[in-house]
Design a protein around this motif. Structure first.
Motif, PDB file in Angstrom:
ATOM      1  N   ILE A 124       1.155   6.127   5.015  1.00 42.92           N
ATOM      2  CA  ILE A 124       0.607   4.958   4.316  1.00 42.92           C
ATOM      3  C   ILE A 124       1.332   4.748   2.984  1.00 42.92           C
ATOM      4  N   THR A 125       1.619   5.833   2.285  1.00 44.69           N
ATOM      5  CA  THR A 125       2.378   5.727   1.032  1.00 44.69           C
ATOM      6  C   THR A 125       3.758   5.132   1.292  1.00 44.69           C
ATOM      7  N   GLY A 126       4.378   5.538   2.407  1.00 45.31           N
ATOM      8  CA  GLY A 126       5.676   4.966   2.759  1.00 45.31           C
ATOM      9  C   GLY A 126       5.580   3.480   3.034  1.00 45.31           C
ATOM     10  N   VAL A 127       4.500   3.052   3.688  1.00 45.73           N
ATOM     11  CA  VAL A 127       4.312   1.626   3.955  1.00 45.73           C
ATOM     12  C   VAL A 127       4.113   0.866   2.645  1.00 45.73           C
ATOM     13  N   ILE A 128       3.382   1.466   1.709  1.00 46.89           N
ATOM     14  CA  ILE A 128       3.195   0.816   0.404  1.00 46.89           C
ATOM     15  C   ILE A 128       4.531   0.669  -0.314  1.00 46.89           C
TER      16      ILE A 128
END
Length: 920
Positions: free
Chosen positions: A471-475
C-alpha cells in the motif's frame, strides 16, 4: 465377501475349460452370477464377458450403465474411489490392498471396474457400498437423528394477500420434499422405536455418504502387525497419489430424471437456471441433497440478498436526490463561474513540475462530488447503521427457525468432538486421560502449542506488514504519477504558448487527480488479486501447522486468519483515501513530505471537490472489479472449459459413459469450498457497510451481483461439481462474529467519513455560523486560504515563479492570510469546524448505537412459535421414550414368567407383580 474385478474373465474361462460335464450346470450358474443380465447392456466389465458378433464401441458404452448401483442392481453405490497405474505402481498397489482389506473388515462391500471399461482406458474405479448393519452402527456413533413419529404440530396458516407472492413460489413438492417428523438420535438397540419403513432407504444418500466418508477418513492402510499412525485416512492416500479421487455419486444427470432419482434434476430445473432468479430457493431440497452445511449457506445468501433490496432502494433514492438537487448546488456553481472560480489562482499541487491553476478547472469534479456528498448522505449513513442491525437480528430468527426445521436444535458443539480431525490423531503422539470420558486421548503439549502459535503469529505479522508495504508503494506511485501528469501538461502548455493556465486537464475532462486515482486503484486491485493467491496458501499452511483438534476449530482458525489478511488487503487503500489522504499536507512554504524532504514526495492533497469522490472511485473500482473477476472465474471459465471438452469429446457422447465416469470428470468440491463463498460475500458486506457513506449505490451493485451469484453457485453445484460429502452445521459459524464486528466498525467508519472526508460539516458550519445571507454563497472563498509567493521558493521552477512573483495563490485550508500577526496559523473557523466534526461523530455514533442495541433487545433471537414447537417436541420425545421403555419392560417380565417352571412361578408371582408395579 468377494469382490469382482476385471481379472475374473481368465479365471472363469479356466474354470469352464477344466470343468467336468457333470459340473457344467454349476459352472454356468456361477458364470451367470458374474455376468448379471444388466451387464449385457453395459453394466458389467468388458473384460468379464466375451464380445458378441457385431458389437461396436458404442455398444460397449451403453447408456444403461448410467446407474448408482452395483452390478447386481440392488446394492447402492455410496462412494467411489478412482486410481491409475503409474511408475510407483507397486507401492501404491500395496497401500490400496491394505486399505481395501481394512475397509472390508469394517463391513464395507467393494466392487472394482477395470480400466478397460473406462473412458480413458487408464482409470480404475472402486465402488463402495455400506450395508445396513454398518450404517446402523455408525449412525449410532455419530448420533444421527432419524424419525420416530410423524409431526402433529399444525403448519402455519396462509397469510393474507399470499396471491401476491405466488409468482415467486415453487411447487410444494419441491419446497417440501419430505414430510415433517419428530426425530431422535438413532440407537441401534432400539430399532423398533423408530419409523423404519424400507430398511434399504431408511438412511438417505446424504447420510450414507457422510457415514462412509467418516470410515474412509479413519481407516488405516498398513498391514496387520504394523503400527504406523501416519498411514491412516483417505486424505493421505489422495495426497500421495494412491487414489486420484474420492467422491459420492450424483443421483442422476442434471438434465434428465433417473430411475427413482430426480433430486439433482429438480435442483437444476427449479434452482440452478438463471431464468429462476426471481423464484425462492428450495432450501429443504438443497439440505436433503447436499447436507445442512451447504443448505445454511444458501439460506444465508438468499436472506442477505433479500435484505439488500431495502438498502438498495434507499441508496438509489439518495442518489436520485443528488441528481435532482444538481441545479441547487451553489458551491459547484461558484466553482464553475468564470468570475468566481475562474478568477481564483490555486497553488501548485506538487513541487517543480506542477503549475498554478484556476479553480474552475475542477467544475466537473465538483458536480460529480455533489451526487454523493449531499444532505441525503448523512441520512443514508445512519440508515445503514440501523439496516445492518436489522439484517443480523432477523437473520438470527431465520437461523433459529431453520435449526428447528432441520433438526439441528440439539446439535451442540460437543458433537464436534466426534469429528476429531484424523491429522490431529496422527500427529499428536502424546496421550492423557480425559477426566470426563475416563479414556486416553491424544493431546498437544503446552510448550509445543506455544511454539507453534508464536511462529503462526510471526508469520501473520510478516504478511500483514507486506500488505502495508505494498500500500505504501501504491501511495508513492500516486505521488510520482501525479507529478508526471502535471509535467506532461506543463510541457504541452509551454509549447502552445498558453500561459493563462485556466485548466489543468488530461485530455478534455479528466483532471490529474482523477487520472491518478483511477490508475492507482487499478494497480492496487491487481496487487490485491496477486497477494490473494499467496494468502490462501499461507493461511492454510499456518492453520495446518497449529494442528487444530476438530474440524470446527480448524475452520474457525482459518476463517480468522484469512479474513484478517483480506481485510487489510482489500480495505487498506480505502482507509488511506478516507482517513489519511489530504489530512497531513501542511501549507505552501511548509509542506509535509512522505519520506522526508530529500525524497521530494509531497503528501497528496484532496481533489478540489473533496476526497469523497476519490473514495467513491476507489471503492467502485475495487468492489466492482472484485465482483466482475469473481463472476468470470465462477461462470465464464467453467463454460469455456466445458466448451473445449465438448469439442474434444464430440464423438464420444457423455451419456455413453457410466455414472461414476461422468462424475469423475467434474470438479472436486473441497472441504474449504464454502469457505471461499462465505469470504467473498463477507468482503462484499464490508464494502457496503464500512464505506457506504461515500457510495450509496454500493448496495444496488451488491444486489445485482448476489442475484447472479446465487444462480451461478447453484449452477456450479448441480452441473460442475462432484457431489460434496454431506455435513452438518447449525449456523454460519465464525462468520457471524465477523459480521457483528464489521457492523459495529461500520458505524465508526461512516461517522468519520461524514466528518472528515465529506465537506458536509464545513458547509453546515459556514451556513449557520459564518454566512451573512443564510445561504452557501461565499463558501468557496471562505474555505480557501491565501499564500503570498516569496522570492525564489525552492519548490517552484524558475519560469513558474517568474510569471507569478509577488502574487498570491489559494489553497484548501483555514489559515490566516499573509500580513496577519498570526499568518499561516489556523483560524477560529478551523477550530469551530473541528469541534463540530467531533460533536457529529459522538452524536451519530451514540444515536446509531442506542438504536442498534434497542432493536437488538426488542427482537428476540428465537421466534416464540419456534420456542413452543421445540418445547412440544422435547415433551413428546420424553413421553414416547417413557412409554417405549415401559412396554419393553412389560415384555421382558412377561417373557420371564413364561420361561420359569410352574412351581417357582406360583411362589414368586406376588413378588413379580410387586416389582412390575414399582417399575411402572
Amino acid at each position: 465377501m468377494r469382490r469382482i474385478s476385471g481379472k475374473a474373465k481368465d479365471e472363469t474361462l479356466i474354470e469352464l475349460q477344466s470343468a467336468r460335464a457333470a459340473d457344467v450346470p454349476a459352472v454356468l450358474t456361477a458364470f451367470r452370477i458374474n455376468l448379471h443380465p444388466d451387464e449385457s447392456s453395459g453394466n458389467g466389465s468388458l473384460s468379464e464377458r466375451a464380445p458378441l458378433p457385431g458389437n461396436t464401441e458404442t455398444d460397449k458404452l451403453d447408456p444403461s450403465r448410467d446407474t448408482v448401483f452395483f452390478r447386481d442392481g440392488v446394492r447402492r453405490i455410496d462412494f467411489v474411489l478412482s486410481y491409475v497405474d503409474d511408475k510407483d505402481g507397486e507401492k501404491k498397489q500395496e497401500r490400496r490392498r491394505a486399505f481395501e482389506a481394512n475397509l472390508e473388515k469394517r463391513g464395507l462391500e467393494l466392487e472394482t471396474e477395470d480400466k478397460s471399461d473406462s473412458k480413458d482406458q487408464k482409470t480404475y474405479f472402486l465402488k463402495i457400498h455400506a450395508p445396513r448393519d454398518v450404517l446402523a452402527t455408525y449412525a449410532d456413533v455419530l448420533k444421527i437423528k432419524v424419525p420416530f413419529k410423524k409431526s402433529d404440530i399444525p403448519q402455519s396458516q396462509d397469510v393474507a394477500l399470499e396471491w401476491l407472492t405466488q409468482p415467486f413460489r415453487l411447487p410444494s413438492n419441491i419446497m417440501h420434499p419430505e414430510p415433517d417428523y419428530f426425530t431422535y438420535h438413532f440407537d441401534k438397540t432400539k430399532t423398533d422405536f423408530f419409523l423404519i419403513g424400507d430398511k434399504d432407504t431408511f438412511f438417505p444418500p446424504s447420510t450414507r455418504n457422510r457415514i462412509v466418508f467418516y470410515i474412509l477418513s479413519r481407516c488405516a492402510y498398513y498391514k496387520e502387525g504394523q503400527k504406523d499412525r501416519e498411514k491412516t485416512g483417505i486424505k493421505r492416500l489422495l495426497s500421495n497419489g494412491t487414489y486420484t479421487a474420492a467422491f459420492p455419486l450424483h443421483d442422476c444427470r442434471y438434465w434428465k430424471k433417473g430411475r427413482n432419482a430426480e433430486e439433482r434434476y429438480n435442483l437444476y430445473k427449479h434452482w440452478a437456471r438463471f431464468l429462476c432468479f426471481y423464484k425462492e430457493q428450495p432450501l429443504n431440497l438443497i439440505k436433503k441433497y447436499y447436507g445442512e452445511k451447504i443448505g445454511i449457506y444458501f439460506a444465508w445468501l438468499g436472506f442477505y440478498t433479500e435484505m439488500l433490496f431495502l438498502a438498495a432502494v434507499v441508496g438509489l433514492i439518495c442518489f436520485i436526490y443528488g441528481v435532482l438537487s444538481y441545479d441547487d448546488n451553489i458551491t459547484s456553481k461558484e466553482i464553475c463561474d468564470p468570475k468566481i472560480g475562474g478568477s481564483i489562482m490555486m497553488c501548485p499541487l506538487c513541487d517543480k513540475n506542477c503549475t498554478f491553476w484556476r479553480l474552475d478547472s475542477t467544475c466537473l469534479s465538483s458536480w460529480q462530488s455533489h451526487l454523493f456528498d449531499n444532505e441525503a448522505t448523512v441520512f443514508f449513513a445512519m440508515f445503514m447503521g440501523i439496516w445492518v442491525t436489522l439484517f443480523l437480528e432477523f437473520w438470527k430468527r431465520r437461523q433459529a427457525r431453520l435449526e428447528y426445521e432441520w433438526d439441528l436444535v440439539d446439535f451442540e458443539e460437543e458433537q464436534q468432538e466426534l469429528q476429531t480431525r484424523p491429522e490431529f490423531e496422527i500427529k499428536c503422539t502424546n496421550r492423557r486421560l480425559n477426566k470426563i470420558t475416563q479414556e486416553m486421548e491424544p493431546y498437544l503439549p503446552l510448550h509445543t502449542r506455544c511454539a507453534r502459535y508464536c511462529l503462526s503469529g510471526a508469520t501473520v505479522t510478516f504478511w500483514i506488514s507486506l500488505i502495508l508495504a505494498c500500500i505504501t508503494g501504491v501511495i508513492a506511485y500516486r505521488l510520482a504519477v501525479y507529478a508526471s501528469f502535471a509535467s506532461i501538461i506543463g510541457n504541452h502548455k509551454g509549447e502552445s504558448g498558453n500561459h493563462k493556465n485556466k485548466t489543468l486537464l488530461v485530455g478534455g475532462l479528466i483532471t490529474p487527480q482523477l487520472a491518478t486515482s483511477v490508475t492507482a486503484s487499478c494497480i492496487n486491485f491487481v496487487i490485491i488479486m496477486i497477494l490473494n493467491f499467496f494468502y490462501e496458501k499461507v493461511a492454510i499452511w499456518i492453520t495446518d501447522m497449529e494442528i487444530p483438534k476438530t474440524h470446527l476449530e480448524y475452520e474457525n482458525r482459518l476463517i480468522t486468519k484469512m479474513f484478517m489478511f483480506q481485510f487489510v488487503n482489500y480495505y487498506s487503500s480505502c482507509f488511506y483515501v478516507a482517513f489519511f489522504k489530504g489530512k497531513f499536507v501542511g501549507y505552501p512554504g511548509n509542506y509535509t513530505y512522505m519520506f522526508g524532504k530529500w525524497k521530494k514526495f509531497r503528501n497528496e492533497e484532496c481533489d478540489p471537490g473533496g476526497c469523497l469522490i476519490e473514495l467513491t472511485t476507489q471503492l467502485l473500482i475495487v468492489m466492482a472489479g472484485k465482483q466482475l473477476w469473481g463472476n468470470i472465474q465462477e461462470a465464464l471459465l467453467p463454460l469455456m472449459r466445458n466448451w473445449w471438452s465438448s469439442r474434444k469429446g464430440r464423438h464420444n457422447p457423455e451419456n455413453h459413459y457410466s455414472r461414476w465416469e461422468q462424475d469423475h470428470v467434474l470438479q472436486n468440491f473441497s472441504q474449504l469450498g464454502l469457505f471461499y463463498e462465505y469470504l467473498e460475500m463477507v468482503i462484499q458486506f464490508g464494502f457496503i457497510t464500512l464505506f457506504v457513506a461515500s457510495f450509496p449505490l454500493a448496495p444496488l451493485l451488491a444486489l445485482f451481483n448476489n442475484i447472479l451469484e446465487i444462480r451461478v453457485d447453484a449452477w456450479k453445484f448441480t452441473t460442475q461439481f462432484r457431489r460434496p460429502v454431506a455435513s452438518k452445521a447449525r449456523n454460519i459459524g465464525a462468520w457471524q462474529e465477523i459480521l457483528n464486528s464489521v457492523a459495529i466498525l461500520s458505524v465508526v467508519t461512516n461517522a468519520f467519513i461524514m466528518a472528515f472526508t465529506s465537506d458536509m460539516i464545513p458547509r453546515m458550519v459556514y451556513l449557520y455560523a459564518y454566512s451573512n445571507s443564510t445561504s452557501m454563497k461565499g463558501y468557496i472563498n471562505s474555505s480557501l486560504s491565501e499564500y503570498r509567493i516569496p522570492i525564489r521558493p525552492q519548490n517552484m521552477t524558475e519560469d513558474n515563479w517568474f510569471r507569478h512573483f509577488n502574487t498570491t495563490c489559494r489553497y484548501r485550508d483555514y489559515r490566516h492570510p499573509p500580513g496577519h500577526k498570526n499568518e499561516y496559523t489556523h483560524t477560529m473557523q478551523f477550530w469551530h469546524i473541528l469541534a463540530a466534526k467531533m460533536a457529529f461523530i459522538i452524536i451519530m455514533e451514540h444515536v446509531v448505537f442506542v438504536v442498534k442495541f434497542f432493536i437488538a433487545w426488542m427482537i428476540p433471537d428465537v421466534p416464540s412459535d419456534v420456542k413452543a414447537r421445540i418445547k412440544r417436541e422435547r415433551y413428546l420425545i420424553q413421553e414416547h421414550l417413557h412409554n417405549y421403555e415401559v412396554e419393553r419392560l412389560k415384555l421382558q417380565l412377561s417373557a420371564s414368567f413364561i420361561t420359569e417352571p410352574q412351581t417357582s412361578e406360583t411362589s414368586l408371582t406376588p413378588d413379580k407383580h410387586e416389582v412390575l408395579s414399582e417399575c411402572l
